[in-house]
Design an enzyme around this catalytic site. Sequence first.
Site, PDB file in Angstrom:
ATOM      1  N   LYS A   1       0.848  -1.196   0.000  1.00  0.00           N
ATOM      2  CA  LYS A   1       0.000   0.000   0.000  1.00  0.00           C
ATOM      3  C   LYS A   1       0.884   1.246   0.000  1.00  0.00           C
ATOM      4  CE  LYS A   1      -4.341   0.998   2.347  1.00  0.00           C
ATOM      5  NZ  LYS A   1      -5.159   0.680   3.526  1.00  0.00           N
TER       6      LYS A   1
HETATM    7  O1  LIG Z   1      -7.431   2.497   5.096  1.00  0.00           O
HETATM    8  C1  LIG Z   1      -8.303   3.355   4.968  1.00  0.00           C
HETATM    9  C2  LIG Z   1      -9.536   3.346   5.730  1.00  0.00           C
HETATM   10  O2  LIG Z   1     -10.592   2.888   4.922  1.00  0.00           O
HETATM   11  C3  LIG Z   1      -9.796   4.683   6.352  1.00  0.00           C
HETATM   12  O3  LIG Z   1     -11.067   4.743   6.861  1.00  0.00           O
HETATM   13  P1  LIG Z   1     -11.528   5.979   7.754  1.00  0.00           P
HETATM   14  O4  LIG Z   1     -11.569   7.190   6.897  1.00  0.00           O
HETATM   15  O5  LIG Z   1     -12.891   5.564   8.232  1.00  0.00           O
HETATM   16  O6  LIG Z   1     -10.533   6.119   8.858  1.00  0.00           O
END
Ligand SMILES: O=C[C@H](O)COP(=O)(O)O
Length: 372
Positions: A147
């Site tokens: 990632k």
């Molecule tokens: O890895 C990314 C996540 O989907 C971030 O989610 P979030 O914006 O709810 O922290």
Amino acid sequence: MEHNSNGAKIKSTILHHLFEKQRQSPYYDNLCRPVSDLLPFIANGIRGLTTNPAIFERAISSSNAYDEQLRKLVEAGKDIECAYRELVVKDIHDTCKLLESIYNDSDGVDGYVSVAVSPKLASDTKGTIEEAKWLHKMVGCSNVYIKIPATDESILSMKEVISLGISVNATLIFCLPRYEAVVDAYLDGLEACGRTDLSKVSNAAAFYISRVDTKLDKKLEQIGTSEALDLKGKGAVAQAVLAYQLYQKKFSGPRWKHLEKRGAKKQRLMWASTNVKNPAYPDTFYVDSLIGPDTISTIADQALKAFMDHGVLSRTLDAEVSGAQDIYNAIEKLGIDWRSVGSELEHEVLGSFTKSFDNVLQCIHKKTLVQV
Ligand SMILES: O=C[C@H](O)COP(=O)(O)O
């Protein structure tokens, strides 16, 4: 009716139907140790997994399941950061093994587990390349996604990492121009790849959703006109709908056809940040609104529970394309610059992941003191 690995029948869920009827793959935005605790999610139709530093912070700080490996690492003289990386590598490796059959059965389309390079490398092109190579080698599984954040500097590293045949999950995408740059990095990387067969290289593009609305809604409230207020809660989905249109355009035509002949796989848009942040919006809002073929929806616990309970399974992603374009244009006309929204969010999320990264190192440090 699905079957588990022992051939026993298991009940189909909405997640199975999402994949079978809508060709969208549900991934789980979480991780835990023991990784076998993920098996019920896989039985329920989860087809891959995504992680980030906040997820590791939560997993490591809330469990003593890491203590034994940590003790051995400390005894072997590893420093805190090295120890953290090894804990992460083990979880990702073990989770890749759990999902290997999905990877094999889908011919390398699904079954991926994402592991992020350090958020501290987000403006270090060379450092990101080195860490991506290291993670890929250490995890040692074909179904790992490295990632990499879509910052200016890291997009440059994506091309090189992909050209080495490493599968990448490009993350922290908050606006369309940045998404287009990520697509180009994938195409450039494939073209630069020395392999004749490109079928083992895969790429997902994680487009953030709910955080975009949080940011836009604040700006719309500040403008405060009825036109602006009427656009609240509409921008993130509209932008994602347009991203899907852009995806279809970029993955057709002669440039793409040439790569496809070498076995290349289309990139997959991955909806990330699908947990609703504004309690005024329905809890399945973002998952329900972005259902469309050949995409991934990565879902954290809150939205996953809600979607499995009362999600609506219909193809929404390209149902209202011209309406989405109107919303996008109307937001821009109010003076909101989509690129600036993107850079503000990139800065904020990188900041919070860096904080999680520091917190988890601190937590590991404390655990080692207890062990001494
Ligand atoms: O890895 C990314 C996540 O989907 C971030 O989610 P979030 O914006 O709810 O922290």
